[in-house]
Design a protein around this motif. Sequence first.
Motif, PDB file in Angstrom:
ATOM      1  N   GLN A  73       0.830  -1.201   0.000  1.00 31.46           N
ATOM      2  CA  GLN A  73       0.000   0.000   0.000  1.00 31.46           C
ATOM      3  C   GLN A  73       0.868   1.256   0.000  1.00 31.46           C
ATOM      4  O   GLN A  73       1.993   1.248   0.482  1.00 31.46           O
ATOM      5  N   VAL A  74       0.289   2.331  -0.525  1.00 31.85           N
ATOM      6  CA  VAL A  74       0.977   3.614  -0.645  1.00 31.85           C
ATOM      7  C   VAL A  74       0.275   4.616   0.259  1.00 31.85           C
ATOM      8  O   VAL A  74      -0.951   4.714   0.257  1.00 31.85           O
ATOM      9  N   ILE A  79      -1.606  -0.402  -4.162  1.00 25.36           N
ATOM     10  CA  ILE A  79      -0.838   0.022  -5.331  1.00 25.36           C
ATOM     11  C   ILE A  79      -1.692  -0.030  -6.592  1.00 25.36           C
ATOM     12  O   ILE A  79      -1.650   0.878  -7.422  1.00 25.36           O
ATOM     13  N   ASP A  80      -2.487  -1.075  -6.744  1.00 28.67           N
ATOM     14  CA  ASP A  80      -3.315  -1.226  -7.954  1.00 28.67           C
ATOM     15  C   ASP A  80      -4.328  -0.106  -8.120  1.00 28.67           C
ATOM     16  O   ASP A  80      -4.680   0.237  -9.253  1.00 28.67           O
ATOM     17  N   ARG A  81      -4.814   0.480  -7.036  1.00 30.36           N
ATOM     18  CA  ARG A  81      -5.767   1.600  -7.150  1.00 30.36           C
ATOM     19  C   ARG A  81      -5.104   2.819  -7.774  1.00 30.36           C
ATOM     20  O   ARG A  81      -5.756   3.587  -8.481  1.00 30.36           O
ATOM     21  N   GLY A  85      -5.907   4.276 -11.947  1.00 25.17           N
ATOM     22  CA  GLY A  85      -6.369   5.645 -12.141  1.00 25.17           C
ATOM     23  C   GLY A  85      -7.669   6.004 -11.438  1.00 25.17           C
ATOM     24  O   GLY A  85      -8.262   7.029 -11.756  1.00 25.17           O
ATOM     25  N   THR A  86      -8.100   5.206 -10.459  1.00 29.93           N
ATOM     26  CA  THR A  86      -9.363   5.496  -9.769  1.00 29.93           C
ATOM     27  C   THR A  86      -9.212   6.470  -8.614  1.00 29.93           C
ATOM     28  O   THR A  86     -10.211   6.923  -8.069  1.00 29.93           O
ATOM     29  N   VAL A 100       2.223  11.550  -9.316  1.00 24.85           N
ATOM     30  CA  VAL A 100       2.197  10.682  -8.139  1.00 24.85           C
ATOM     31  C   VAL A 100       2.442   9.227  -8.538  1.00 24.85           C
ATOM     32  O   VAL A 100       3.263   8.535  -7.928  1.00 24.85           O
ATOM     33  N   THR A 101       1.742   8.760  -9.555  1.00 28.84           N
ATOM     34  CA  THR A 101       1.895   7.367  -9.972  1.00 28.84           C
ATOM     35  C   THR A 101       3.304   7.113 -10.491  1.00 28.84           C
ATOM     36  O   THR A 101       3.912   6.079 -10.196  1.00 28.84           O
ATOM     37  N   GLU A 102       3.837   8.062 -11.227  1.00 29.76           N
ATOM     38  CA  GLU A 102       5.208   7.933 -11.732  1.00 29.76           C
ATOM     39  C   GLU A 102       6.201   7.814 -10.579  1.00 29.76           C
ATOM     40  O   GLU A 102       7.100   6.958 -10.601  1.00 29.76           O
ATOM     41  N   LEU A 103       6.042   8.656  -9.559  1.00 30.06           N
ATOM     42  CA  LEU A 103       6.941   8.621  -8.407  1.00 30.06           C
ATOM     43  C   LEU A 103       6.771   7.314  -7.637  1.00 30.06           C
ATOM     44  O   LEU A 103       7.753   6.734  -7.151  1.00 30.06           O
ATOM     45  N   MET A 104       5.538   6.817  -7.531  1.00 28.54           N
ATOM     46  CA  MET A 104       5.306   5.531  -6.870  1.00 28.54           C
ATOM     47  C   MET A 104       6.052   4.425  -7.608  1.00 28.54           C
ATOM     48  O   MET A 104       6.697   3.576  -6.973  1.00 28.54           O
TER      49      MET A 104
END
Length: 139
Positions: free
Chosen positions: A18-19, A114-116, A120-121, A128-132
């Motif tokens: 989880q993030v 992570i999958d959320r 893109g939901t 943010v997603t790129e940094l994750m």
Amino acid sequence: MTPEPKIGALAVVIHEGQVLLAQRGKDPGRGLWGFPGGHVEWGETVREAALRELREETAIEARAQRYLTHFDLIHHDDNGQAVVHYLLVGVLCRYQGGTLQAGDDAMDARWFPIDRLRDGTVPVIDRVTELMEIALRAS
């Protein structure tokens, strides 16, 4: 006085798939989710700032591990003039403990699978997603 870019620190915490994200309580990005973070104060390192902002916005304790990447965040007004300019530095942080609670200028704070973020939901701030993904590769 000539305006100068500000430095911002972002605490990137990924724990048990989880993030950790905080919902911004003010602009830029009010209402969107992003990594806890904020201004680096005079005499403070980026790592120290990331951990301080993490505590203030989420009540979570962590240990700073390494710098991940950096990028510019620049917003312009209708006339094309820069009105916001930050150099944001992502810091990979290892979760140590604490009870999650939104504080300071965060409207909310949550752990997201992570999958959320990948699907893109979750309405997130740019990159943010790129940094994750960078953090996941570095872990």
